[in-house]
Design a protein around this motif. Sequence first.
Motif, mmCIF file in Angstrom:
data_model
loop_
_atom_site.group_PDB
_atom_site.id
_atom_site.type_symbol
_atom_site.label_atom_id
_atom_site.label_comp_id
_atom_site.label_asym_id
_atom_site.label_seq_id
_atom_site.Cartn_x
_atom_site.Cartn_y
_atom_site.Cartn_z
ATOM 1 N N ARG A 254 0.848 -1.193 0.000
ATOM 2 C CA ARG A 254 0.000 0.000 0.000
ATOM 3 C C ARG A 254 0.879 1.236 0.000
ATOM 4 N N LEU A 258 4.122 9.913 -0.345
ATOM 5 C CA LEU A 258 4.480 10.408 -1.659
ATOM 6 C C LEU A 258 5.494 11.529 -1.522
ATOM 7 N N ARG A 282 -0.415 9.569 -10.815
ATOM 8 C CA ARG A 282 -0.807 10.052 -9.495
ATOM 9 C C ARG A 282 -1.286 8.891 -8.615
ATOM 10 N N LEU A 283 -0.796 8.868 -7.397
ATOM 11 C CA LEU A 283 -1.199 7.866 -6.410
ATOM 12 C C LEU A 283 -1.793 8.572 -5.204
ATOM 13 N N GLU A 284 -2.507 7.802 -4.404
ATOM 14 C CA GLU A 284 -3.100 8.324 -3.174
ATOM 15 C C GLU A 284 -2.585 7.516 -1.986
ATOM 16 N N PRO A 285 -2.293 8.174 -0.871
ATOM 17 C CA PRO A 285 -1.893 7.425 0.330
ATOM 18 C C PRO A 285 -2.944 6.384 0.692
ATOM 19 N N GLN A 287 -3.496 3.716 -1.033
ATOM 20 C CA GLN A 287 -3.913 2.995 -2.237
ATOM 21 C C GLN A 287 -3.225 1.642 -2.334
ATOM 22 N N ASP A 371 -1.282 -0.880 -10.305
ATOM 23 C CA ASP A 371 -2.492 -0.618 -9.531
ATOM 24 C C ASP A 371 -3.350 -1.861 -9.414
#
Length: 377
Positions: A254, A258, A282-285, A287, A371
Amino acid sequence: MAAISLRGVSKQFDGNAPVLRDVDLDIAQDEFCVFLGPSGCGKSTLLRIIAGLEDPSGGEISIGGRVVNTVPPAKRGVAMVFQSYALFPHMTVAENMSFGLKLARLPAAQVDSKVKEAARILQLESLLDRKPAALSGGQRQRVAIGRAIVREPGVFLFDEPLSNLDATLRGQTRVEIARIHRRFSAASTVYVTHDQVEAMTLADKIVLLNVSRDSAGTGSIAQIGKPMDLYLRPNSRFVAGFIGSPQMNFLPARVSQLDGANAIVALNSTGETVRVGNVTRRLEPGQAVTLGVRPEHVSASQTGPAGIDSGRAATLTRAVSLIERLGEQSYLHCNDPDGSTLLVKVQGNTPVRPGETVRLAIDPMSCHLFDEHGVAV
């Protein structure tokens, strides 16, 4: 000579799911293009569609700028070499190689000249009077290749031509095919194989196909590119896992943090963190992602990471369950707490033994992230 262009090509056999879907592809006239993929992905079917041995369910096929959907195989300017040698057993090598030219009613002197030149290229000069039963498997395959060469086609099509040969003959014949392509450099060559070694060593361009599963799929082609592009920059987990032997390591993780173009991910199995460089999407914390790293991009040491800047590299600790010693190199099978295996490539004479614990350093610039849909990020 002839370039090949495919636009929206699909193939579906009656009552079955599509074998090929939405294939768009350009092959230059001097290009060696390899169709690679798992069984059932349609690579041989696509080759047969180019040859005219199969009709597409949809789409357009052009060879040399001419649409050939309705053109019979004999008039497409292609020569095909099959997995089976398909030689006439009652004919000599010379007769097998000249058969198509005689059907075309070429002058005898021209036929003889073409056969002798092909025999010289393929080192068959001393075998021209033999029949197939007196030849080895490698020699028979060279005769089949020679039968294609004498026609001087604009397109060479090879359908897994080395599958029936042993490992030594495969290597020798692979080199000969590469030499033939250079000798006829203006011809397009399309080569079907399931063997990564053949694909990586022969291809100017690899077309990696995947199995079409349902009508909601995105097409049959997983990725197109130069061999090292697919190896170093796979666009999906499928490509990353298919290209390379042994395959890439995959670790569920996970996103933890970033930092510009870098991401720090925490492994699901242990919580250990790994820095990944050159993240392009782009990623999200929080994820969910899959961390991918090839065995050669992990270094192992009994006392600490070596060869990689430990200030940037992640350091993991794992127990070694098995060592594969292959001479120049060895592979450490390291146990992961989730039950999977982390494979590490080391020097062949590594002193590590099964049961020992090693420290592993992962190069952040050689890591990959995928992803939840398996797409590279």
